[in-house]
Design a protein around this motif. Structure first.
Motif, PDB file in Angstrom:
ATOM      1  N   ALA A  89      44.981  59.358  24.322  1.00 45.11           N
ATOM      2  CA  ALA A  89      44.435  59.764  23.022  1.00 45.11           C
ATOM      3  C   ALA A  89      45.518  59.728  21.950  1.00 45.11           C
ATOM      4  CB  ALA A  89      43.845  61.161  23.123  1.00 45.11           C
ATOM      5  N   LYS A 102      43.791  63.821  19.600  1.00 40.51           N
ATOM      6  CA  LYS A 102      43.529  64.507  20.863  1.00 40.51           C
ATOM      7  C   LYS A 102      42.212  65.281  20.884  1.00 40.51           C
ATOM      8  CE  LYS A 102      47.743  63.583  22.384  1.00 40.51           C
ATOM      9  NZ  LYS A 102      47.911  62.401  23.261  1.00 40.51           N
ATOM     10  N   ILE A 153      30.403  69.560  28.931  1.00 38.26           N
ATOM     11  CA  ILE A 153      31.665  69.025  28.402  1.00 38.26           C
ATOM     12  C   ILE A 153      31.428  68.410  27.017  1.00 38.26           C
ATOM     13  CG2 ILE A 153      33.734  67.659  28.844  1.00 38.26           C
ATOM     14  CD1 ILE A 153      33.460  68.146  31.725  1.00 38.26           C
ATOM     15  N   SER A 188      42.154  61.769  35.576  1.00 40.73           N
ATOM     16  CA  SER A 188      40.732  62.103  35.679  1.00 40.73           C
ATOM     17  C   SER A 188      39.915  61.209  34.751  1.00 40.73           C
ATOM     18  CB  SER A 188      40.481  63.576  35.360  1.00 40.73           C
ATOM     19  OG  SER A 188      40.795  63.844  34.004  1.00 40.73           O
ATOM     20  N   SER A 234      34.682  64.381  33.244  1.00 40.63           N
ATOM     21  CA  SER A 234      35.882  64.818  32.529  1.00 40.63           C
ATOM     22  C   SER A 234      35.762  64.259  31.119  1.00 40.63           C
ATOM     23  CB  SER A 234      37.128  64.265  33.228  1.00 40.63           C
ATOM     24  OG  SER A 234      38.285  64.666  32.546  1.00 40.63           O
ATOM     25  N   SER A 277      37.738  63.268  28.693  1.00 37.93           N
ATOM     26  CA  SER A 277      38.474  62.066  28.300  1.00 37.93           C
ATOM     27  C   SER A 277      37.964  60.815  29.022  1.00 37.93           C
ATOM     28  CB  SER A 277      39.964  62.268  28.554  1.00 37.93           C
ATOM     29  OG  SER A 277      40.172  62.704  29.873  1.00 37.93           O
ATOM     30  N   SER A 315      44.296  70.753  32.084  1.00 38.36           N
ATOM     31  CA  SER A 315      43.733  70.619  30.743  1.00 38.36           C
ATOM     32  C   SER A 315      42.511  71.529  30.599  1.00 38.36           C
ATOM     33  CB  SER A 315      43.263  69.193  30.472  1.00 38.36           C
ATOM     34  OG  SER A 315      44.191  68.268  30.884  1.00 38.36           O
ATOM     35  N   PHE A 354      48.649  69.192  18.518  1.00 44.88           N
ATOM     36  CA  PHE A 354      48.036  69.604  19.787  1.00 44.88           C
ATOM     37  C   PHE A 354      48.986  70.533  20.564  1.00 44.88           C
ATOM     38  CE2 PHE A 354      48.283  67.820  24.282  1.00 44.88           C
ATOM     39  CZ  PHE A 354      47.585  68.872  24.844  1.00 44.88           C
TER      40      PHE A 354
HETATM   41  C1  DP6 Z   1      45.409  66.424  26.353  1.00 44.23           C
HETATM   42  O1  DP6 Z   1      39.584  65.236  29.763  1.00 44.23           O
HETATM   43  O2  DP6 Z   1      41.390  66.153  31.275  1.00 44.23           O
HETATM   44  O3  DP6 Z   1      44.595  64.531  27.550  1.00 44.23           O
HETATM   45  O4  DP6 Z   1      37.252  67.554  29.967  1.00 44.23           O
HETATM   46  O5  DP6 Z   1      38.293  69.509  31.080  1.00 44.23           O
HETATM   47  O6  DP6 Z   1      38.303  67.281  32.225  1.00 44.23           O
HETATM   48  P1  DP6 Z   1      38.320  68.026  30.899  1.00 44.23           P
HETATM   49  O7  DP6 Z   1      39.724  67.712  30.218  1.00 44.23           O
HETATM   50  P2  DP6 Z   1      40.510  66.342  30.085  1.00 44.23           P
HETATM   51  O8  DP6 Z   1      41.418  66.680  28.800  1.00 44.23           O
HETATM   52  C2  DP6 Z   1      42.241  65.749  28.211  1.00 44.23           C
HETATM   53  C3  DP6 Z   1      43.102  66.398  27.216  1.00 44.23           C
HETATM   54  C4  DP6 Z   1      44.199  65.535  26.643  1.00 44.23           C
HETATM   55  C5  DP6 Z   1      43.784  64.928  25.298  1.00 44.23           C
HETATM   56  C6  DP6 Z   1      42.855  63.739  25.358  1.00 44.23           C
HETATM   57  O9  DP6 Z   1      42.868  62.956  26.331  1.00 44.23           O
HETATM   58  O10 DP6 Z   1      42.134  63.567  24.366  1.00 44.23           O
END
Ligand code: DP6
Length: 349
Positions: free
Chosen positions: A14, A17, A27, A124, A156, A158, A211, A263
């Motif tokens: 990202a 973010k 989600i 993920s 998830s 992302s 996360s 972030f």
């Molecule tokens: C900091 O997608 O791992 O990478 O939805 O709970 O599975 P869940 O979280 P996740 O969060 C990613 C957060 C990040 C920022 C981003 O990828 O946008």
């Protein structure tokens, strides 16, 4: 008989973010986000899904080790994709699966990451995107990538951005049922192909705060998160989309670095504070900032996810070569700094 399909899905990083959910089960995020999808040759997940009347239950193996599918996230993805399964016929093998058969048939799933799981390298993201895509192929699902992204999102957040190449936007959506919270491609992978990504693996150890729990704590305690979601990100996504469309690296770098820093500021504003970056991460930031300033215009953007590893986006191959030289000089891998290795192109140094 056994019927199988294999898919390969790259991870995404990202540049605006996603941090914070407004609905934990479906989600649904508190803000839009934008990412760049990496080259599938480098950081990706490969997933094989198989169906057979001989299988007694749904089972899954991650990197060769069996994992439990009982978690809500897997169940939600499997349920949503099964709902959309259609008739499948393989005349050569003499197999015919009718729509209604999919409810009774069980699946075996084997998934491999070619990079460290849960080290803040968005494993993920690639994992759930790949699972949903492979199942959609196996079950002859006709939904397009955006519709599949809304299913991967339930594995998830992302992950929904990994169903496309190039630059991708996850639109947060407004509906309570999440039906409009999905990913769209902003530009494809050919649009800005001189960008070069180097990942400095500061540590491949598993991160301390996931996360999922980190963003839950931020939503509950950080006022900065509220300000970010309401005031900052809506304007920043518009500026970022413009920078990407016009390949304006100076604006792109400024926005990417600012968003990563905000972030991590939100993480610090969380109670108790969350520290994803370490001293090496901070030193990398200082190094890049100093270098960019001395060049007069940015050569490299940095961004850090929920871990200490640096994702460095160089404006072109020449800048990437210079960056790597500088990093190898200042941060030699496996030295007394805790930097493990670099991932550049398909080589790990
Ligand atoms: C900091 O997608 O791992 O990478 O939805 O709970 O599975 P869940 O979280 P996740 O969060 C990613 C957060 C990040 C920022 C981003 O990828 O946008």
């Amino acid at each position: 008989w056994v019927l199988m399909k294999t898919a390969q899905t790259p991870t995404n990083i990202a540049v605006i973010k996603y941090w914070g959910k407004r609905d934990e089960t479906l989600i649904l995020p508190v803000n839009d986000s934008i990412s760049v999808t990496l080259d599938p040759a480098h950081l990706c997940t490969t997933t094989t899904v198989a169906v057979s009347p001989a299988f007694q239950q749904d089972r899954m193996w991650l990197n060769g080790k069996e994992i439990s599918l009982s978690g809500g996230r897997y169940q939600n993805c499997l349920r949503e994709i099964r709902k959309r399964a259609r008739e499948v016929e393989d005349k050569e093998k003499g197999i015919k699966i009718e729509k209604k058969d999919w409810e009774k048939l069980h699946l075996h799933i084997a998934s491999y990451n070619n990079f460290p799981t849960a080290a803040g390298l968005a494993s993920s993201a690639a994992g759930f995107a790949c699972l949903v895509f492979a199942l959609a192929k196996l079950m002859n699902v006709e939904e397009d990538e955006s519709q599949l992204s809304a299913i991967a999102r339930q594995g998830s957040g992302s992950a929904c951005r990994s169903l496309f190449g190039g630059f991708v936007k996850w639109i947060m959506g407004k509906e309570e049922d999440g039906s409009d919270s999905l990913a769209v491609q902003l530009v494809d992978e050919k649009h800005w192909d001189d960008l070069f990504i180097v990942i400095a693996v500061v540590s491949s150890r598993q991160k301390e705060t996931s996360s999922t729990s980190g963003m839950r704590e931020s939503v509950e305690t950080s006022l900065l998160l509220q300000h970010r979601a309401k005031e900052v990100v809506p304007k920043r996504t518009i500026q970022m989309e413009e920078a990407i469309k016009s390949r304006d690296f100076a604006s792109f770098a400024k926005l990417t670095c600012a968003d990563s820093n905000q972030f991590h500021a939100v993480c610090l504003d969380t109670s108790p504070p969350i520290f994803y970056m370490n001293d090496t991460s901070h030193r990398i930031i200082s190094h890049v900032e100093k270098w960019n300033r001395s060049e007069g215009s940015p050569q490299v953007a940095y961004t850090f996810d929920a871990g200490p590893n640096a994702v460095l986006i160089a404006r072109n191959r020449k800048a990437a070569a210079q960056l790597l030289q500088r990093l190898l000089f200042s941060f030699p891998p496996k030295s007394d700094t805790d930097l493990d290795s670099y991932i550049i192109g398909d080589k790990t140094i």
